[in-house]
Design a protein around this motif. Structure first.
Motif, mmCIF file in Angstrom:
data_model
loop_
_atom_site.group_PDB
_atom_site.id
_atom_site.type_symbol
_atom_site.label_atom_id
_atom_site.label_comp_id
_atom_site.label_asym_id
_atom_site.label_seq_id
_atom_site.Cartn_x
_atom_site.Cartn_y
_atom_site.Cartn_z
ATOM 1 N N ARG A 135 38.028 69.222 75.980
ATOM 2 C CA ARG A 135 37.031 70.257 76.288
ATOM 3 C C ARG A 135 37.649 71.647 76.249
ATOM 4 O O ARG A 135 36.987 72.615 75.855
ATOM 5 C CB ARG A 135 36.375 69.947 77.635
ATOM 6 C CG ARG A 135 35.358 68.808 77.518
ATOM 7 C CD ARG A 135 35.022 68.156 78.848
ATOM 8 N NE ARG A 135 33.974 67.143 78.677
ATOM 9 C CZ ARG A 135 34.195 65.928 78.157
ATOM 10 N NH1 ARG A 135 35.403 65.576 77.754
ATOM 11 N NH2 ARG A 135 33.186 65.064 78.034
ATOM 12 N N ALA A 136 38.910 71.762 76.638
ATOM 13 C CA ALA A 136 39.575 73.062 76.549
ATOM 14 C C ALA A 136 39.688 73.509 75.099
ATOM 15 O O ALA A 136 39.452 74.684 74.764
ATOM 16 C CB ALA A 136 40.960 72.987 77.197
ATOM 17 N N LEU A 137 40.033 72.583 74.214
ATOM 18 C CA LEU A 137 40.137 72.920 72.792
ATOM 19 C C LEU A 137 38.775 73.263 72.204
ATOM 20 O O LEU A 137 38.636 74.234 71.440
ATOM 21 C CB LEU A 137 40.759 71.750 72.034
ATOM 22 C CG LEU A 137 42.255 71.527 72.286
ATOM 23 C CD1 LEU A 137 42.673 70.150 71.818
ATOM 24 C CD2 LEU A 137 43.080 72.606 71.589
ATOM 25 N N LEU A 138 37.749 72.486 72.557
ATOM 26 C CA LEU A 138 36.410 72.786 72.048
ATOM 27 C C LEU A 138 35.962 74.165 72.511
ATOM 28 O O LEU A 138 35.430 74.959 71.716
ATOM 29 C CB LEU A 138 35.423 71.728 72.520
ATOM 30 C CG LEU A 138 33.970 71.952 72.078
ATOM 31 C CD1 LEU A 138 33.837 71.897 70.568
ATOM 32 C CD2 LEU A 138 33.036 70.923 72.730
ATOM 33 N N ALA A 139 36.173 74.484 73.770
ATOM 34 C CA ALA A 139 35.764 75.791 74.285
ATOM 35 C C ALA A 139 36.475 76.918 73.549
ATOM 36 O O ALA A 139 35.859 77.926 73.177
ATOM 37 C CB ALA A 139 36.049 75.870 75.787
ATOM 38 N N ALA A 140 37.780 76.755 73.305
ATOM 39 C CA ALA A 140 38.541 77.803 72.626
ATOM 40 C C ALA A 140 38.055 78.010 71.203
ATOM 41 O O ALA A 140 37.951 79.150 70.721
ATOM 42 C CB ALA A 140 40.026 77.446 72.641
#
Length: 282
Positions: free
Chosen positions: A216-221
């Protein structure tokens, strides 16, 4: 009518093949040609007759024992003339002796079964005009992929792909317009992901993560970095958290393929694959 001649594509012909892919509605990336060619310069075949190019297929070597078949197109005016069969035979001959993967569209899956390919799982393309980025609370820090050693990214990719593909990966990370991010961990990377601009919007892939928070951190970024327009994410259906993540972002299924293999089935940790790199190269 004379049979088609099958030969290796020249680099500049990959741009033409991507135009054909766009006409089929496949929405290729703007920098795909150079990246695909870097993966295996001899892995793209074209059929021609009397100097006219009729269709294409990819038969890309990944490492010593794996190959991927894709980019299988016969231009509409030349269908029903045996051109597709000639391309298929040439591609399979180039991949002989390897485990071979492909992502088959629904209409062709039975043909692939008759050719010895077995269905392993579905891949689902999710998309949205303006996906909602996951909230940042509790998520790990994300850095530019260029801030971590390439060897760490290559190792993370190798853990979820059947073979080494470093030449392709270097090109994919550095291609014009591509945005690559990573989540560092105590013992290597927790994940990495790439967003690439396409003819319509953007696609995210690969998205590899050791856990839901890193995914989710990668998707948000990457959603923060995405230009205006729709965003698409191709994910393996057997990863339920990947499906949940896409739905949380407001994405909906828009397309599907079947991941099929001949010659064996690689043992891949699908729970770590939140986004497939491409349907053309795996």
């Amino acid at each position: 009518m004379s049979p088609p001649q099958i030969r290796t594509m020249r680099r500049e012909e990959l741009d033409l093949a991507l135009d054909w892919a766009a006409e089929e509605g496949w929405n290729p990336g703007l920098a795909d040609a150079g990246c695909f060619h870097a993966a295996d310069p001899g892995g793209f075949l074209v059929a021609e007759r009397d100097g006219e190019r009729l269709g294409c297929v990819s038969a890309v070597h990944h490492g010593a024992g794996f190959g991927f078949l894709g980019f299988y197109i016969v231009r509409p005016p030349f269908r029903g003339q045996g051109i597709g069969l000639a391309l298929w035979r040439a591609a399979m001959a180039r991949l002989a002796g390897r485990v071979v993967g492909l992502d088959g569209v629904v209409a062709q899956q039975e043909n692939y079964r008759r050719s010895g390919f077995a269905l392993v799982h579905r891949n689902i393309r999710y998309g949205a005009e303006a996906p909602a980025a996951p909230g940042r609370a509790g998520l790990p820090a994300v850095v530019a992929a260029s801030d971590v050693p390439f060897a760490a990214i290559a190792a993370c990719d190798r853990a979820v792909f059947p073979a080494e593909r470093e030449a392709f990966l270097r090109a994919w990370l550095a291609a014009p317009g591509h945005v690559a991010r990573a989540v560092p961990g105590a013992d290597g990377l927790r994940g990495f992901a790439v967003l690439r601009p396409c003819r319509s919007g953007s696609k995210i892939g690969p998205l590899v993560a050791a856990d839901p928070a890193a995914a989710r951190a990668l998707l948000a970024a990457l959603l923060d970095a995405a230009p205006a327009g729709p965003v698409f994410l191709d994910l393996p259906e057997p990863n339920p958290d990947a499906l949940a993540m896409a739905r949380e972002a407001g994405m909906q299924p828009v397309f599907e393929t079947a991941r099929m293999y001949a010659g064996g089935v690689p043992d891949l940790p699908l729970a770590r694959i939140y986004g497939i790199t491409s349907f053309e190269l795996g």
